[in-house]
Design an enzyme around this catalytic site. Structure first.
Site, PDB file in Angstrom:
ATOM      1  N   LYS A  85     -97.270-103.400 -34.341  1.00  0.00           N
ATOM      2  CA  LYS A  85     -98.001-102.608 -34.590  1.00  0.00           C
ATOM      3  C   LYS A  85     -96.792-101.291 -34.456  1.00  0.00           C
ATOM      4  O   LYS A  85     -96.905-100.686 -33.131  1.00  0.00           O
ATOM      5  CB  LYS A  85     -99.341-101.704 -34.381  1.00  0.00           C
ATOM      6  N   SER A 136    -105.391 -99.285 -40.300  1.00  0.00           N
ATOM      7  CA  SER A 136    -104.473 -98.606 -40.073  1.00  0.00           C
ATOM      8  C   SER A 136    -103.462 -99.948 -39.713  1.00  0.00           C
ATOM      9  O   SER A 136    -102.338 -99.361 -39.746  1.00  0.00           O
ATOM     10  CB  SER A 136    -104.538 -97.636 -39.467  1.00  0.00           C
ATOM     11  N   SER A 139    -109.471-100.158 -37.462  1.00  0.00           N
ATOM     12  CA  SER A 139    -108.398-100.682 -37.808  1.00  0.00           C
ATOM     13  C   SER A 139    -107.748-101.598 -37.784  1.00  0.00           C
ATOM     14  O   SER A 139    -106.257-102.055 -37.593  1.00  0.00           O
ATOM     15  CB  SER A 139    -107.571 -99.257 -36.954  1.00  0.00           C
TER      16      SER A 139
HETATM   17  N1  GLN Z   1    -109.920 -96.106 -40.451  1.00  0.00           N
HETATM   18  C1  GLN Z   1    -110.851 -95.071 -39.311  1.00  0.00           C
HETATM   19  C2  GLN Z   1    -109.377 -93.563 -39.478  1.00  0.00           C
HETATM   20  O1  GLN Z   1    -109.532 -93.632 -40.619  1.00  0.00           O
HETATM   21  C3  GLN Z   1    -110.671 -95.617 -37.515  1.00  0.00           C
HETATM   22  C4  GLN Z   1    -108.718 -96.061 -38.049  1.00  0.00           C
HETATM   23  C5  GLN Z   1    -108.111 -96.283 -36.818  1.00  0.00           C
HETATM   24  O2  GLN Z   1    -109.533 -97.019 -36.418  1.00  0.00           O
HETATM   25  N2  GLN Z   1    -107.017 -96.193 -35.911  1.00  0.00           N
HETATM   26  O3  GLN Z   1    -109.984 -92.937 -38.507  1.00  0.00           O
END
Ligand code: GLN
Length: 484
Positions: free
Chosen positions: A76, A151, A175
């Site tokens: 990532k 994400s 995410s």
């Molecule tokens: N979807 C969640 C957010 O927008 C979690 C994102 C994540 O785990 N990095 O914050």
């Protein structure tokens, strides 16, 4: 070769069926031929990959290889990689070449993994659909009109389309698990503190945790064994020995007590997801596990609690991006204040700005007690619910997400609906527990994820339970037609 797991590829390498260089060229070729449909990669690190593959082939020849030696892995783009662009999905870091490697990168490279490239992601990991990326959305390989989740959407889609054998992600509120569910792959978020956060660009430091996105639980065990461990450079990493997570995968799970939280089966849950999850639970009963009804009474508070804590921490973490030392700088600043304002105004996207503003507000002197302190108290209640449940059960299971993959653009104008994609995953981060999502069938031809939550540092237990399910099912072996 691309439909093989890490475990199988590792055997192929050791048996000299193919070399790491051949394997790496095969995946580089797949990325070049197929990724224009998906947009999984921000950077393809072809030269580094081939160099590392050649190095791995020498190690393999000497016969002292790790299971990851010679295996291409996509990282990532939140992990700092020395002299390689590390963008975090943002215009702010589009020109950033890190001077050092993150611990995760270092450990995986030490184990012999080959760096295939850096994957697309929501900007600074804020999002559930990959649509906040500066580099454009990633498409879900099961249906190119839908999102891969986020994400870590680039990583999940790359593994689902088998253009990478495995990838890494980070999980602050879901995410890793949510994109794993939406793309039909396996995604593990370890216990907070299990994996070092050094060199992993911070979003919400008390929640962020790195983990693998793979085809199988066995592969997740292989990667976790390599990436986990105490690190003096991360004061929140835990000094507990790292077991070989693969050594307990074969354990019999007869008698395993599985807690089923009633709050995870409410009206918010799509019926197709519910029935796939229920079928999976029946499979566990056949394996000898016992299903026990439990309650997590404060779980309804997890999304609102998270959306105070995470923005508060992000507003503090992202203050370092000021246009002075690295990252984006606006043209011709009139003075220092203009430099700050325009560099941040032009460098950050809309969702990131929204979070910075909410977080700054929640932390401001007049509102700190009303929001931040209150959220911290709720966070304690949410983790107490899990502690009470783990007195009665070994693992907790339920759906990973309320719906399957949704259409690109469907939720971009409604942040609250978007935030609810993580309604079953966020509490796990607030409590700091480990959780894994595994493929558990399809609803309307779209993958469904089953979430397994474990007690602190019991990754081995959830990996074992996930692996036993994967021995008797083949959902994790399905590949979208266009990428088979
Ligand atoms: N979807 C969640 C957010 O927008 C979690 C994102 C994540 O785990 N990095 O914050």
């Amino acid at each position: 070769m691309h439909n093989k797991t890490i475990a199988e590829l590792s055997t192929g390498l050791k048996d000299k069926q193919f070399s790491s260089e051949e394997l790496t060229r095969h995946f580089l070729d797949r990325v070049k031929r197929l990724d224009h449909k998906l947009n999984c990669f921000i950077t393809l690190t072809e030269d580094v990959a081939l160099e590392q593959a050649k190095r791995s082939d020498k190690i393999l020849q000497n016969g002292d290889a790790h299971p990851l030696t010679g295996i291409p892995v996509a990282q990532k783009d939140i992990f700092c990689t020395k002299n390689i662009k590390t963008s975090c999905g943002s215009k702010m870091l589009d020109n950033f070449y890190s001077p050092y490697d993150a611990t995760v990168i270092e450990k995986m490279s030490d184990a012999g993994a080959v760096l295939l490239g850096k994957t697309n992601m929501d900007e600074f990991a804020m999002g559930s659909s990959n649509e906040t990326s500066f580099y454009g959305p990633v498409k879900n390989p099961w249906d190119l009109h839908t999102v891969p989740g986020g994400s870590s959407g680039g990583s999940a889609a790359a593994v689902a389309a088998r253009i990478a054998p495995a990838a890494t992600g980070t999980d602050t509120g879901g995410s890793i698990r949510q994109p794993a569910a939406l793309c039909g792959v396996t995604g593990l978020k370890p216990t907070y503190g299990r994996v070092s956060r050094y060199g992993m660009i911070a979003f919400a430091s008390s929640l962020d945790q790195a983990g693998p996105l793979t085809q199988s639980a066995e592969d997740a065990a292989i990667i976790l064994s390599a990436m986990a461990g105490f690190d003096t450079r991360d004061s929140t990493s835990t000094d507990i020995a790292v077991p070989d997570y693969t050594s307990t995968l074969a354990n019999n799970i007869s008698g395993l007590k599985i807690g089923i939280p009633k709050e995870y089966f409410s009206n918010a849950l799509e019926s197709g997801v519910q029935s796939a999850v229920q079928d999976a639970l029946k499979e566990y009963e056949k394996l000898g596990a016992k299903l026990i009804d439990i309650e997590l009474p404060n779980s309804g508070l997890s999304v609102p609690t998270y959306y105070v804590v995470a923005p508060a921490e992000c507003s503090s973490n992202l203050s370092r991006f000021d246009g002075v030392r690295y990252g984006y700088r606006c043209d011709n600043p009139a003075n220092l204040e203009d430099l700050y304002k325009r560099s941040r105004g032009e460098g950050f996207g809309q969702e990131v700005k929204r979070r910075i503003m909410i977080g700054t507000y929640a932390l401001s002197a007049g509102y700190y007690d009303a929001y931040y302190l209150k959220a911290q108290r709720l966070r304690r209640l949410i983790s107490n619910d899990f502690s009470a449940a783990f007195k009665k059960v070994d693992v907790i299971m339920g759906p990973t997400t309320p719906t399957t993959a949704f259409k690109i653009g469907e939720k971009t104008n409604d942040p609250i609906t978007m935030y609810l994609s993580d309604v079953y995953t966020i509490a796990v981060n607030l409590a700091g527990l480990p959780g894994i999502s595994i493929p558990a069938g399809f609803s309307d031809n779209k993958p469904v994820g089953l979430q397994l939550i474990g007690n602190y540092f019991e990754e081995a237990k959830i990996l074992n339970a996930a692996h036993q399910y994967q021995l008797v099912t083949n959902w994790h072996r399905q590949i979208p037609d266009a990428f088979s």
